[in-house]
Design an enzyme around this catalytic site. Structure first.
Site, PDB file in Angstrom:
ATOM      1  N   GLN A 104       0.819  -1.207   0.000  1.00 19.56           N
ATOM      2  CA  GLN A 104       0.000   0.000   0.000  1.00 19.56           C
ATOM      3  C   GLN A 104       0.852   1.255   0.000  1.00 19.56           C
ATOM      4  O   GLN A 104       1.880   1.342   0.656  1.00 19.56           O
ATOM      5  CB  GLN A 104      -0.926  -0.005   1.221  1.00 19.56           C
ATOM      6  CG  GLN A 104      -1.943   1.126   1.232  1.00 19.56           C
ATOM      7  CD  GLN A 104      -2.880   1.027   2.420  1.00 19.56           C
ATOM      8  OE1 GLN A 104      -2.845   0.062   3.173  1.00 19.56           O
ATOM      9  NE2 GLN A 104      -3.729   2.029   2.592  1.00 19.56           N
ATOM     10  N   CYS A 110      -6.689   0.172   1.462  1.00 13.85           N
ATOM     11  CA  CYS A 110      -6.254  -1.152   1.920  1.00 13.85           C
ATOM     12  C   CYS A 110      -7.305  -2.205   1.625  1.00 13.85           C
ATOM     13  O   CYS A 110      -6.997  -3.377   1.394  1.00 13.85           O
ATOM     14  CB  CYS A 110      -5.923  -1.125   3.412  1.00 13.85           C
ATOM     15  SG  CYS A 110      -7.307  -0.650   4.472  1.00 13.85           S
ATOM     16  N   HIS A 267      -8.472  -1.621   9.673  1.00 12.31           N
ATOM     17  CA  HIS A 267      -7.593  -1.951   8.548  1.00 12.31           C
ATOM     18  C   HIS A 267      -8.050  -3.280   7.956  1.00 12.31           C
ATOM     19  O   HIS A 267      -8.526  -4.164   8.678  1.00 12.31           O
ATOM     20  CB  HIS A 267      -6.154  -2.053   9.066  1.00 12.31           C
ATOM     21  CG  HIS A 267      -5.121  -2.238   8.003  1.00 12.31           C
ATOM     22  ND1 HIS A 267      -4.950  -1.365   6.961  1.00 12.31           N
ATOM     23  CD2 HIS A 267      -4.179  -3.212   7.838  1.00 12.31           C
ATOM     24  CE1 HIS A 267      -3.955  -1.775   6.204  1.00 12.31           C
ATOM     25  NE2 HIS A 267      -3.475  -2.894   6.717  1.00 12.31           N
ATOM     26  N   ASN A 294      -1.221  -8.470   5.645  1.00 13.58           N
ATOM     27  CA  ASN A 294      -1.411  -7.033   5.782  1.00 13.58           C
ATOM     28  C   ASN A 294      -1.021  -6.371   4.458  1.00 13.58           C
ATOM     29  O   ASN A 294       0.111  -6.531   4.001  1.00 13.58           O
ATOM     30  CB  ASN A 294      -0.525  -6.514   6.918  1.00 13.58           C
ATOM     31  CG  ASN A 294      -0.706  -5.027   7.167  1.00 13.58           C
ATOM     32  OD1 ASN A 294      -1.228  -4.302   6.346  1.00 13.58           O
ATOM     33  ND2 ASN A 294      -0.252  -4.578   8.330  1.00 13.58           N
ATOM     34  N   TRP A 296      -0.055  -3.588   3.781  1.00  9.38           N
ATOM     35  CA  TRP A 296       1.103  -2.699   3.863  1.00  9.38           C
ATOM     36  C   TRP A 296       2.392  -3.403   3.421  1.00  9.38           C
ATOM     37  O   TRP A 296       3.382  -2.756   3.097  1.00  9.38           O
ATOM     38  CB  TRP A 296       1.291  -2.204   5.302  1.00  9.38           C
ATOM     39  CG  TRP A 296       0.261  -1.208   5.731  1.00  9.38           C
ATOM     40  CD1 TRP A 296      -0.639  -0.554   4.949  1.00  9.38           C
ATOM     41  CD2 TRP A 296       0.024  -0.742   7.069  1.00  9.38           C
ATOM     42  NE1 TRP A 296      -1.425   0.284   5.697  1.00  9.38           N
ATOM     43  CE2 TRP A 296      -1.041   0.200   7.001  1.00  9.38           C
ATOM     44  CE3 TRP A 296       0.601  -1.016   8.303  1.00  9.38           C
ATOM     45  CZ2 TRP A 296      -1.529   0.849   8.130  1.00  9.38           C
ATOM     46  CZ3 TRP A 296       0.109  -0.363   9.418  1.00  9.38           C
ATOM     47  CH2 TRP A 296      -0.942   0.564   9.338  1.00  9.38           C
ATOM     48  N   ALA A 554     -68.849  29.949 -28.336  1.00  4.18           N
ATOM     49  CA  ALA A 554     -68.741  29.216 -29.601  1.00  4.18           C
ATOM     50  C   ALA A 554     -69.339  29.988 -30.763  1.00  4.18           C
ATOM     51  O   ALA A 554     -68.857  29.893 -31.903  1.00  4.18           O
ATOM     52  CB  ALA A 554     -69.402  27.849 -29.470  1.00  4.18           C
ATOM     53  N   ASP A 602     -56.705  16.004 -37.852  1.00  6.46           N
ATOM     54  CA  ASP A 602     -57.065  16.601 -39.139  1.00  6.46           C
ATOM     55  C   ASP A 602     -56.721  18.081 -39.195  1.00  6.46           C
ATOM     56  O   ASP A 602     -57.001  18.760 -40.175  1.00  6.46           O
ATOM     57  CB  ASP A 602     -58.550  16.380 -39.437  1.00  6.46           C
ATOM     58  CG  ASP A 602     -59.461  17.126 -38.442  1.00  6.46           C
ATOM     59  OD1 ASP A 602     -58.919  17.709 -37.476  1.00  6.46           O
ATOM     60  OD2 ASP A 602     -60.689  17.132 -38.648  1.00  6.46           O
ATOM     61  N   ARG A 606     -60.416  22.152 -32.802  1.00  4.53           N
ATOM     62  CA  ARG A 606     -61.541  22.770 -32.110  1.00  4.53           C
ATOM     63  C   ARG A 606     -62.483  21.684 -31.600  1.00  4.53           C
ATOM     64  O   ARG A 606     -62.449  20.541 -32.070  1.00  4.53           O
ATOM     65  CB  ARG A 606     -62.300  23.724 -33.033  1.00  4.53           C
ATOM     66  CG  ARG A 606     -61.412  24.814 -33.641  1.00  4.53           C
ATOM     67  CD  ARG A 606     -62.163  25.666 -34.641  1.00  4.53           C
ATOM     68  NE  ARG A 606     -63.150  26.535 -33.995  1.00  4.53           N
ATOM     69  CZ  ARG A 606     -62.878  27.738 -33.494  1.00  4.53           C
ATOM     70  NH1 ARG A 606     -61.631  28.219 -33.567  1.00  4.53           N
ATOM     71  NH2 ARG A 606     -63.814  28.475 -32.941  1.00  4.53           N
TER      72      ARG A 606
END
Length: 724
Positions: A104, A110, A267, A294, A296, A554, A602, A606
């Site tokens: 490491q 680790c 660790h 380990n 390390w 209308a 179409d 309305r």
């Protein structure tokens, strides 16, 4: 005409298409960042140049975002160098890759290095992660590649060989051999996968072990470990499982502190062997030993069975040779199984999936995999403590089809492991993301409900107790647990602890025998709409008022436009004090006209009197449904209730079962129509229903064969989407 959805839905669409093409498998891994190793290597060999990876450049951005970011003093003196600039005669692997090649550096990963050390115990697995025939001599172009399991897919990650250095020494992972670089380049590829080196800081060994194998990890707390733990560990190593362990630190600020025994709290260690030996002085006495490493590359246990301890004198020479005992400060050591249990607090065992090993003598698992997503306001319901929203979480139907071969106590049961993994949280750390607290519950489905593929409703969970569940909700990348249940059908509910937390996940179910799991996903479908009979009762005063207003607006043509419709509806709806709305927009009124216009597309745009009556009847019915879900009388409904409100609204006007949506579409509806508080007001509710019914109607107009598939040209597609 093909249609590609946007955002998350586009990504999911592409991933599913890739799987259909076989991508993501071991034999055809996905090219990460779209980079093909062989193509790039040949290109740079022809150019007689060394590859420089633009997708993971030799800059601060690749180092990190905070402690290793632009404002950090740590990065000022870091220089990126290629191995040939660091030493003479660099080698990719010297004398075979082994656990002693991993030391490491100045990065808190680790957990990752412990996983790599475990990986080196199995050449087949190791050289799947590290493709062979890579070197700094023949065919060298400054490019290397590695393969990882990444949330359900195998991916091939390409890197150049520029590595961070300080004073000509590697800053991060290094080998005990100064001229060996496979472990440093592997770490770089894994950093690229997650966005930066700093993204690798902090984690658990299980994460790395799973990403190297695609396996699933089970955790054991030593104080709660089963009596047969030694047997479990022994069997696990024999069948190719990877194993790690750690010692919890009660004070987080004192992580990685050494104890008087030489062990380090907070660790990660690798478990590399478990053996039982006869002692020579007492031939009937056996001792159980565990070998650990380990990351390390130094700092070892100094108690019984440590490198120089007197206990080794009690073993015959043959036993010592079997254990490969060495007296060296290399981070590897032996200790008794009893001392192992006393000193370590947690062990992680990564079991392999069926595609990990081909040796029939080793244990294999049947696995089913499902991808999912929690969406705020729709499917992020939180845990059972939130009954109003819990039922909206994604649901997965599990069918346990075959009982175990060796039942315990003559009990007919199925052994299986459920693994819920949240995705991409490490990569999103630079955006402030942290791991969610996650877990899951399992409910039994009654015989009368077998085969039911509909989303289970709130009432089911209010009246049912879970059959099993994860031991706890916890902020780990993955939560796993082993269960034994009778053959049958069950529903798995994965969730975050609190509601409204949005993210992706993958749910895997491993079993010793056959099982199937699938998302309870409504099929998108609609019965051909048959409008329900209109009311034959006398017109109310409100109806008469609407008719009068319609006639006034209308005129002689007896038709109204979107602007006219907006004026009519807003005048009437404004009289309802219990409905929260800012009024219907012109756009939503245009969608209403598109829905009700019998001369569909179409261009008329309305409504006549008959169409208007039909629309008004719909709105009145939808208003009643809306109010029934407005539980707190705020004039809005919760987005989580939108699923039920939509179902109720459609049934009002369509005979039989109406149309059904799947979870992805409910997610889209929430994102489209809910406000920042995950509520939906009345006009958004109506607009959503109008759009849904209109688009279903349009689809059915094109679906002449009735098989649920249509083909549109560009004009038809634009005509449909622009008008609706």
């Amino acid at each position: 005409m093909p249609y590609t959805p946007s955002g998350f839905f586009c990504d999911r669409f592409i991933r599913e298409r890739e799987r259909r093409d076989g991508e993501g498998s071991l034999s055809k891994p996905i090219r990460f960042s779209g980079q093909d190793y062989n193509t790039l290597k040949q290109e740079y060999l022809q150019k007689k140049a060394l590859f420089e990876d633009e997708s993971f450049p030799a800059t601060v951005d690749s180092l990190g975002f905070k402690e290793l970011g632009h404002k950090s003093n740590k990065v000022k003196n870091i220089v990126w160098k290629r191995p040939k600039e660091i030493c003479d005669n660099p080698q990719f692997i010297v004398g075979g890759a082994s656990r002693t090649d991993i030391c490491q550096g100045d990065l808190g990963d680790c957990w990752l290095l412990a996983a790599i050390a475990s990986l080196t115990l199995n050449d087949k697995l190791l050289y799947r992660v590290i493709p062979q025939e890579q070197s700094f001599s023949e065919g060298y172009a400054g490019i290397f590649h590695f393969q990882f399991w990444h949330y359900g897919d195998w991916v091939d990650v390409v890197v150049d060989d520029r590595i961070p250095t300080f004073n000509n020494q590697l800053v991060f992972t290094k080998s005990a051999e100064r001229n060996e670089f496979w472990s440093a380049l592997l770490e770089k590829a894994y950093a690229k996968l997650h966005g930066s080196y700093e993204a690798l800081k902090g984690g658990n060994t299980a994460e790395g072990m799973e990403d190297f194998t695609g396996g699933v990890t089970e955790f054991y707390e030593m104080k709660e470990a089963p009596k047969e733990l030694y047997k479990i560990m022994k069997k696990a190593l024999e069948r190719g499982s990877l194993m790690g362990c750690s010692i919890d630190s009660l004070v987080p600020a004192r992580f990685e502190t050494r104890t008087t025994t030489g062990l380090v709290k907070g660790h990660a260690y690798s478990v590399t062997a478990v053996e039982e030996c006869k002692q020579s002085q007492q031939k009937e006495t056996k001792v159980r030993l565990v070998r650990l490493r380990n990351p390390w590359g130094q700092v070892e246990w100094n108690g019984p069975w440590s490198d120089n301890s007197k206990e080794w004198e009690t073993l015959p020479k043959g036993e010592k040779e079997k254990l490969q005992h060495q007296n060296a400060d290399d981070g590897e050591f032996w200790m008794s199984f009893e001392d192992f249990k006393k000193n370590y607090t947690k062990i992680e065992i990564c079991n392999l999936t069926p595609d990990a090993l081909e040796d029939d003598k080793l244990h294999k698992w049947t696995v089913s995999v499902n991808e999912g997503r929690w969406v705020r306001g729709c499917s992020a319901g939180g845990c059972r403590n939130y009954p109003e929203t819990f039922w909206t979480n994604p649901q997965y139907r599990l069918r346990l089809l075959e009982e175990d071969d060796d039942p315990e106590d003559d009990e007919v049961a199925c052994t299986f492991v459920v693994a819920l993994m949240q995705k991409n949280r490490r990569k999103e750390r630079k955006l402030g993301a942290n791991l969610f607290t996650i877990g899951f519950s399992i409910y039994e489905v009654s015989n009368t409900m077998h085969g039911n593929k509909q989303h289970m409703q709130k009432e089911f969970f209010m009246s049912s107790n879970s059959k099993a569940r994860s031991k706890a909700y916890i902020n780990l990348r993955e939560v796993t647990q082993r269960f034994r249940l009778s053959p049958g059908e069950y529903v798995i509910i994965p969730s975050t602890y609190e509601p409204h937390q949005e993210g992706e996940f993958i749910l895997r179910v491993f079993s010793e025998k056959r099982n199937t799991s699938e998302e309870i996903e409504n099929r998108i479908e609609a019965d051909h709409p048959v409008p329900a009979p209109a009311s034959t009762g006398e017109e109310s005063e409100e109806d008469q008022q609407f008719l009068s207003i319609f006639q006034q607006i209308a005129g002689d043509q007896m038709e109204i436009s979107a602007n006219d419709l907006k004026d009519v509806l807003n005048k009437v709806v404004s009289k309802y004090k219990d409905i929260h709305t800012e009024g219907f927009s012109r756009e939503s009124c245009r969608s209403m006209i598109a829905l009700m216009d019998v001369s569909f597309m179409d261009g008329k745009g309305r409504l006549n009197l008959q169409e208007f009556r039909h629309l008004w009847n719909k709105i009145k019915q939808w208003q009643g449904i809306f109010k029934s879900y407005d539980f707190d009388h705020t004039g809005t409904i919760s987005s989580y209730e939108m699923r039920n409100a939509i179902n109720d609204a459609v049934v009002c006007f369509v005979r039989h079962s109406g149309f059904r949506l799947n979870n992805q579409l409910y997610d889209i509806i929430t994102m489209r129509y809910a406000n920042e508080n995950m509520n939906i007001d009345f006009d958004s509710f109506i607009s959503c229903l109008v759009r849904l019914e209109g688009m279903f109607r349009a689809f059915q107009a094109f679906d002449q064969s009735g098989d649920g598939n249509i083909r549109l040209n560009v004009f038809e597609w634009l005509q449909l989407t622009m008008y609706a």
